[in-house]
Design an enzyme around this catalytic site. Structure first.
Site, PDB file in Angstrom:
ATOM      1  N   SER A 119       0.826  -1.213   0.000  1.00  0.00           N
ATOM      2  CA  SER A 119       0.000   0.000   0.000  1.00  0.00           C
ATOM      3  C   SER A 119       0.856   1.257   0.000  1.00  0.00           C
ATOM      4  CB  SER A 119      -0.856   0.071   1.256  1.00  0.00           C
ATOM      5  OG  SER A 119      -1.611  -1.064   1.413  1.00  0.00           O
ATOM      6  N   HIS A 140       0.186  -1.763  -7.247  1.00  0.00           N
ATOM      7  CA  HIS A 140      -0.749  -1.575  -6.140  1.00  0.00           C
ATOM      8  C   HIS A 140      -2.187  -1.630  -6.645  1.00  0.00           C
ATOM      9  CE1 HIS A 140      -2.494   1.250  -2.874  1.00  0.00           C
ATOM     10  NE2 HIS A 140      -2.598  -0.012  -2.511  1.00  0.00           N
ATOM     11  N   GLU A 152      -1.655   1.021  -9.552  1.00  0.00           N
ATOM     12  CA  GLU A 152      -0.471   1.894  -9.562  1.00  0.00           C
ATOM     13  C   GLU A 152       0.770   1.033  -9.820  1.00  0.00           C
ATOM     14  OE1 GLU A 152      -1.656   5.443  -6.442  1.00  0.00           O
ATOM     15  OE2 GLU A 152      -0.958   3.559  -5.594  1.00  0.00           O
ATOM     16  N   ASN A 190      -3.143   6.405  -2.040  1.00  0.00           N
ATOM     17  CA  ASN A 190      -3.158   6.290  -0.583  1.00  0.00           C
ATOM     18  C   ASN A 190      -2.626   7.533   0.114  1.00  0.00           C
ATOM     19  OD1 ASN A 190      -4.400   3.868  -0.474  1.00  0.00           O
ATOM     20  ND2 ASN A 190      -2.597   2.658   0.028  1.00  0.00           N
TER      21      ASN A 190
HETATM   22  N1  3HC Z   1     -16.107  -9.623  -7.927  1.00  0.00           N
HETATM   23  C1  3HC Z   1     -17.055  -9.336  -8.820  1.00  0.00           C
HETATM   24  N2  3HC Z   1     -18.181  -8.659  -8.496  1.00  0.00           N
HETATM   25  C2  3HC Z   1     -18.300  -8.250  -7.216  1.00  0.00           C
HETATM   26  C3  3HC Z   1     -17.338  -8.486  -6.224  1.00  0.00           C
HETATM   27  C4  3HC Z   1     -16.208  -9.223  -6.621  1.00  0.00           C
HETATM   28  N3  3HC Z   1     -15.241  -9.552  -5.752  1.00  0.00           N
HETATM   29  N4  3HC Z   1     -17.756  -7.955  -5.046  1.00  0.00           N
HETATM   30  C5  3HC Z   1     -18.940  -7.394  -5.298  1.00  0.00           C
HETATM   31  N5  3HC Z   1     -19.261  -7.577  -6.594  1.00  0.00           N
HETATM   32  C6  3HC Z   1     -20.446  -7.170  -7.298  1.00  0.00           C
HETATM   33  C7  3HC Z   1     -21.654  -7.146  -6.388  1.00  0.00           C
HETATM   34  O1  3HC Z   1     -22.174  -8.449  -6.216  1.00  0.00           O
HETATM   35  C8  3HC Z   1     -22.596  -6.238  -7.159  1.00  0.00           C
HETATM   36  O2  3HC Z   1     -23.235  -6.946  -8.182  1.00  0.00           O
HETATM   37  P1  3HC Z   1     -24.760  -6.595  -8.557  1.00  0.00           P
HETATM   38  O3  3HC Z   1     -24.750  -5.156  -9.002  1.00  0.00           O
HETATM   39  O4  3HC Z   1     -25.035  -7.546  -9.661  1.00  0.00           O
HETATM   40  O5  3HC Z   1     -25.554  -6.846  -7.302  1.00  0.00           O
HETATM   41  C9  3HC Z   1     -21.634  -5.271  -7.844  1.00  0.00           C
HETATM   42  O6  3HC Z   1     -20.340  -5.855  -7.772  1.00  0.00           O
HETATM   43  C10 3HC Z   1     -21.600  -3.956  -7.160  1.00  0.00           C
HETATM   44  O7  3HC Z   1     -21.559  -4.200  -5.749  1.00  0.00           O
HETATM   45  P2  3HC Z   1     -22.257  -3.176  -4.768  1.00  0.00           P
HETATM   46  O8  3HC Z   1     -23.725  -3.171  -4.894  1.00  0.00           O
HETATM   47  O9  3HC Z   1     -21.666  -3.405  -3.411  1.00  0.00           O
HETATM   48  O10 3HC Z   1     -21.744  -1.892  -5.518  1.00  0.00           O
HETATM   49  P3  3HC Z   1     -21.689  -0.417  -5.230  1.00  0.00           P
HETATM   50  O11 3HC Z   1     -22.311   0.253  -6.374  1.00  0.00           O
HETATM   51  O12 3HC Z   1     -22.153  -0.111  -3.846  1.00  0.00           O
HETATM   52  O13 3HC Z   1     -20.106  -0.171  -5.338  1.00  0.00           O
HETATM   53  C11 3HC Z   1     -17.883  -0.138  -4.595  1.00  0.00           C
HETATM   54  C12 3HC Z   1     -19.226  -0.839  -4.508  1.00  0.00           C
HETATM   55  C13 3HC Z   1     -17.303  -0.308  -6.004  1.00  0.00           C
HETATM   56  C14 3HC Z   1     -16.979  -0.830  -3.609  1.00  0.00           C
HETATM   57  C15 3HC Z   1     -18.088   1.379  -4.322  1.00  0.00           C
HETATM   58  O14 3HC Z   1     -18.782   1.557  -3.121  1.00  0.00           O
HETATM   59  C16 3HC Z   1     -16.764   2.096  -4.233  1.00  0.00           C
HETATM   60  O15 3HC Z   1     -16.161   2.412  -5.237  1.00  0.00           O
HETATM   61  N6  3HC Z   1     -16.306   2.338  -2.982  1.00  0.00           N
HETATM   62  C17 3HC Z   1     -15.005   2.959  -2.759  1.00  0.00           C
HETATM   63  C18 3HC Z   1     -13.939   1.892  -2.852  1.00  0.00           C
HETATM   64  C19 3HC Z   1     -12.563   2.461  -2.655  1.00  0.00           C
HETATM   65  O16 3HC Z   1     -12.358   3.647  -2.428  1.00  0.00           O
HETATM   66  N7  3HC Z   1     -11.574   1.574  -2.739  1.00  0.00           N
HETATM   67  C20 3HC Z   1     -10.203   1.938  -2.501  1.00  0.00           C
HETATM   68  C21 3HC Z   1      -9.867   1.669  -1.072  1.00  0.00           C
HETATM   69  S1  3HC Z   1      -8.205   2.103  -0.667  1.00  0.00           S
HETATM   70  C22 3HC Z   1      -7.312   0.791  -1.158  1.00  0.00           C
HETATM   71  O17 3HC Z   1      -7.808  -0.204  -1.642  1.00  0.00           O
HETATM   72  C23 3HC Z   1      -5.829   0.906  -0.988  1.00  0.00           C
HETATM   73  C24 3HC Z   1      -5.297  -0.057   0.023  1.00  0.00           C
HETATM   74  O18 3HC Z   1      -3.891  -0.056  -0.129  1.00  0.00           O
HETATM   75  C25 3HC Z   1      -5.655   0.330   1.448  1.00  0.00           C
END
Ligand code: 3HC
Length: 286
Positions: A119, A140, A152, A190
């Site tokens: 990260s 990343h 990244e 991040n």
């Molecule tokens: N594979 C495939 N599909 C998946 C899945 C997976 N592993 N997990 C969930 N899905 C599917 C769900 O089943 C759902 O399908 P459906 O529409 O047919 O029901 C679809 O994807 C969308 O799921 P949600 O209804 O939960 O979708 P949202 O529209 O609420 O979006 C999200 C979810 C994309 C996670 C959105 O809320 C988002 O973008 N959140 C922010 C995420 C973010 O900022 N991530 C970065 C974090 S920081 C990081 O990762 C860095 C690390 O180093 C700390």
């Protein structure tokens, strides 16, 4: 060099998502973790997600079967000896990562590219303990890896131009968009996102309700989820490790982890994965 066979080390949240993405793109994956239980839980998670996609007709059953059959699980690190690309996704601990990289660099073939999904830890420091620093690079992924478009790409000081090009092409081949970053703590996303989440936790410590902070950022900044919900989603331990990486990396007090975040991690309240963080979750993480 064409990448044909991949290894993923680590069966936590990130390792699981990365394995799903790569196997789904048609590459055979050797998936290694010291815990068979973690690997089996990860396979269950992938199977459930793919079954849901089949039932919603987003993918066909053949694609699900092919994706699952592309994955072989193992506890043995030496099983990675014939892969072209190895991606490490173990916890954010520089000593742990250096130990793994030092070991795998002696196991793999000379052309193998060694990737860390850190990260924000130093790629250069991880590469320095290997026998092949020119083949070591950061890639990343973001959580949840199957849904997030960005990866990244971070060369260390000794990473070769060929390694940068090959990994950039591979990231495109698995359907993601690479951006190139410099090897400084937190890279791009991040460094901006995690201090924002940390600041939101300060607001909760000062007395604001998590729901209020989250609603404010969803409605006032159009974030898909609020920062406190996001903290629980990625895991408070991962968040704390990333903040600590920024703090020690830059030696700048503006990156100090919020004491409430530290307390939550001390209590084992790690977010969705432990059933409790700033919010409570059921066994399915809802
Ligand atoms: N594979 C495939 N599909 C998946 C899945 C997976 N592993 N997990 C969930 N899905 C599917 C769900 O089943 C759902 O399908 P459906 O529409 O047919 O029901 C679809 O994807 C969308 O799921 P949600 O209804 O939960 O979708 P949202 O529209 O609420 O979006 C999200 C979810 C994309 C996670 C959105 O809320 C988002 O973008 N959140 C922010 C995420 C973010 O900022 N991530 C970065 C974090 S920081 C990081 O990762 C860095 C690390 O180093 C700390």
């Amino acid at each position: 060099m064409a990448i044909k066979k991949v290894a993923v080390i680590g069966a936590g949240l990130m390792g699981t998502g990365i394995t799903q993405v790569i196997a789904g793109a048609g590459f055979p994956v050797i998936w290694q973790d010291v815990s068979v239980q973690q690997l089996e839980n990860g396979m269950d998670r992938i199977e459930k997600v793919l079954s849901k996609q089949v039932s919603k007709q987003k993918i066909d059953n053949n694609h699900k079967v092919k994706t699952l059959s592309n994955i072989s699980i193992t506890q043995e690190l030496k099983a990675v000896s014939d892969v072209d690309l190895l991606i490490e996704a173990i916890p954010e601990d520089i000593n742990l990562k250096q130990t793994i990289f030092s070991q795998v660099s002696k196991l793999v073939q000379p052309n193998c590219i060694l990737v860390t999904n850190t990260s924000g830890l130093s790629i250069t420091a991880i590469a320095a303990v290997t026998t092949c620093p020119q083949k070591v690079i950061g890639a990343h992924f973001f959580y949840p890896a199957p849904l997030m478009g960005l990866v990244e790409i971070i060369p260390g000081l000794a990473t070769s131009k060929e390694t940068v090009e090959e990994i950039g092409q591979f990231i495109k081949d698995i359907g993601k968009t690479p951006v190139h970053c410099y090897d400084y703590p937190g890279f791009i996303v991040n460094r901006l996102l995690i201090p924002l989440v940390n600041e939101a936790i300060f607001m909760v410590m000062e007395g604001n309700a998590p729901e209020t902070v989250d609603a404010a950022m969803r409605l006032g900044a159009n974030h898909p989820m609020g920062p406190i919900a996001l903290a629980d989603y990625v895991g408070l331990d991962t968040l704390l490790a990333t903040m600590e990486g920024l703090y020690t990396g830059f030696k700048d007090p503006k990156y100090r982890p919020c004491p409430l975040l530290v307390k939550k991690v001390e209590a084992g309240h790690l977010g969705r994965k432990s059933g409790q963080g700033f919010y409570q979750y059921d066994t399915n993480g809802n």
